[in-house]
Design an enzyme around this catalytic site. Structure first.
Site, PDB file in Angstrom:
ATOM      1  N   CYS A   1       5.875 109.131  42.320  1.00 49.56           N
ATOM      2  CA  CYS A   1       5.912 110.563  42.651  1.00 49.56           C
ATOM      3  C   CYS A   1       7.261 110.982  43.251  1.00 49.56           C
ATOM      4  CB  CYS A   1       4.757 110.917  43.571  1.00 49.56           C
ATOM      5  SG  CYS A   1       4.365 109.646  44.774  1.00 49.56           S
ATOM      6  N   TYR A   2       7.953 110.040  43.825  1.00 50.29           N
ATOM      7  CA  TYR A   2       9.272 110.334  44.411  1.00 50.29           C
ATOM      8  C   TYR A   2      10.288 109.322  43.863  1.00 50.29           C
ATOM      9  CZ  TYR A   2       6.530 113.061  47.763  1.00 50.29           C
ATOM     10  OH  TYR A   2       5.682 113.956  48.339  1.00 50.29           O
TER      11      TYR A   2
END
Ligand code: SF4
Ligand code: SF4
Lengths: 394, 134
Positions: A138-139
């Site tokens: 997600c990051y």
């Protein structure tokens, strides 16, 4: 009860409140008498300006594209704590700049650190962000380097665990052979100088010694921003020896303060370098005291000569946690610039700026008088009988 | 008789000039050296000279003719009023009381005419309000 918070706030809103600073109120009450003055005066403003090490700020950077979950971050090469959510960091006032030699070549200079970064932020200057991450689905971003100023941030919230110490030690050096480099400045051997650090008769908690009006939820002025007391300060220790007027005779109560840095005035947010000690941050704080009754007013007319602080030897007693003191002095004596201790003349320096405290008390007074600053009733009192735990090594 | 503070900046080719010797011997001046530093590359000398006005002027001309820059107006230590928070931490560390607290206003003041450029305030001002030109 003579007045309520609501009544005072209504007067403030209609610009009819009678506001005096904690300095002005002394002569005023002298002239008018306590009871009459208590009816007239609505608010007394208190203030202080000095180094407050237990300060810092939460910053939220917003998300880059692609996103990063910052694992380590540096602002102008000063490390900020990232053990919170992806783009939130906490920057502490005493953090040293990366690679600072500290006290390796004693005494270190400590030219730049967290306090200076906070000063630059409030001053609207450009800073550099460098952050690293391990990357996640997600990051995904693993590194970021960019410049920013306070306007680019989502939030910049000053969050200080301990400010506004109610009274403080008078630091002296009893050693005969060595100079001390402390958070209270350079102390020359043989008691040649002494440092105090309190605004005395203007200081917030010295004007409300039993925390009748200052508590969790109290609106305060933090460097020009309207903030509040969010908790008791760390090391809040109200169970100490007090003089007849209730004023603690040593460091005691403390406040945890918060406010929006985007509303702060640069003059009152200043990075500090202590030779041989480290970095800190000086802040200007103003606290209004609502005059709900004559008892509250009575405490605000405390004078420098009625506030005593303990003389502590920083060559041995302080570092060894001894409770020994060399005596006590009041702030009227201290402000003269020279005192006599054990028959010896000692020069006095200070780290608290009285003139800035006066300025802040007046700025807050003006805001309240104009109806721009509303008081709030605390929703939780500060502990009145609390001691302090030592750290015992097991 | 007059006294004057002079800031001398020595360029590389003048660092070996025995300037103080000339000032004393040729111009009959009293010299009080506040600060001095000479390296291979350049040097500075801050001094107070005392003597006949005329001799001081001649001496200043001599220094300039020797290719050394003279600043007659400045003080080697600056105090920045805007950076000063008037805390008073520097005051016990200033040996001449050039830095002093006006006890009425509780504001710090700087009387540069009596500053001996000991540099003590440089490390004792936490706000870097005191700086050195060198
Ligand atoms: S250089 Fe020395 S004499 Fe001059 S102001 Fe600073 S401490 Fe005082
Ligand atoms: S220590 Fe620095 S800030 Fe404090 S009074 Fe002296 S010059 Fe001003």
């Amino acid at each position: 009860m003579m007045k309520t918070y609501d009544e005072i706030n209504k007067k403030i809103e209609s610009q009819k409140a009678v506001v005096l600073t904690a300095e002005e109120v002394i002569d005023y009450v002298d002239k008018k008498g306590l009871e009459a003055a208590a009816k007239e005066i609505d608010v007394v403003t208190t203030a202080t300006f000095g180094p407050m090490c237990s300060s810092g700020c939460f910053l939220n950077f917003g998300h880059s594209k692609p996103k990063i979950k910052m694992q380590e971050a540096w602002i102008d090469d000063v490390s900020a704590y990232c053990g919170v959510a992806a783009v939130d960091v906490y920057l502490g006032a005493t953090q040293l700049v990366h690679n600072d030699p500290a006290n390796m070549y004693f005494p270190g200079e400590f030219r730049f650190g967290g306090g200076h970064v906070i000063e630059k932020l409030v001053a609207g200057e450009k800073l550099q962000l460098f952050a690293l991450s391990y990357g996640t689905d997600c990051y995904p971003r693993k590194e970021i380097r960019t410049t920013f100023d306070i306007n680019d941030l989502n939030q910049a919230i000053m969050t200080n665990p301990r400010n506004c110490y109610q009274n403080y030690n008078l630091a002296i050096n009893c050693a005969s052979d060595r100079t001390l480099y402390t958070y209270l400045g350079v102390l020359k051997p043989n008691m040649r100088n002494l440092t105090y650090c309190s605004a005395g008769q203007l200081s917030p908690l010295l004007n409300d010694p039993y925390y009748k009006t200052i508590g969790v939820g109290t609106s305060i002025w933090l460097a020009g921003a309207h903030g509040h007391v969010y908790a008791e300060g760390t090391q809040h220790c109200s169970k100490v020896e007090r003089s007849e007027n209730g004023v603690p005779m040593s460091g005691s109560g403390t406040l945890a303060l918060t406010a929006n840095m985007k509303d702060m005035i640069p003059k009152f947010v200043r990075g500090v370098s202590f030779t041989g000690y480290g970095i800190s941050l000086s802040l200007g704080v103003g606290v209004p005291i609502p005059i709900l009754n004559s008892d509250i007013l009575k405490h605000t007319i405390v004078r420098d000569r009625d506030i005593f602080a303990p003389i502590v030897d920083y060559s041995s007693d302080y570092p060894n946690r001894s409770s020994n003191i060399l005596g006590r002095l009041n702030y009227e004596e201290l402000k003269k610039g020279e005192v006599t201790i054990e028959g010896k003349k000692v020069e006095v320096g200070s780290l608290s700026s009285y003139s800035l405290a006066v300025e802040i008390a007046n700025l807050l007074k003006d805001e309240i008088t104009k109806g721009d600053f509303i008081l709030s009733k605390p929703f939780q009192s500060l502990a009145p009988e609390q001691g302090m735990k030592p750290l015992n090594i097991k | 008789m007059a006294t004057k503070r002079l800031l001398l900046n020595f360029p590389k080719d003048a660092v070996s000039t025995p300037m103080v010797y000339h000032l004393v011997k040729d111009y009959d001046l009293n010299i009080n050296i506040y600060r001095a530093k000479i390296t291979e590359e350049k040097g500075y000398l801050v001094l107070e000279v005392g003597g006949l006005d005329e001799k001081i002027q001649q001496a200043i001309k001599f220094i300039r003719d020797s290719n050394i820059e003279v600043n007659e107006k400045d003080n080697g230590i600056h105090w920045d009023e805007d950076k000063c928070v008037h805390c008073g931490n520097c005051i016990p560390h200033c040996p001449t009381k050039s830095l002093y607290l006006d006890r009425q206003t509780m504001k710090t003041c700087f009387d540069e005419s009596i500053c001996i450029e000991c540099s003590s305030c440089l490390s004792n001002c936490p706000y870097k309000a005191c700086t050195s030109v060198f």
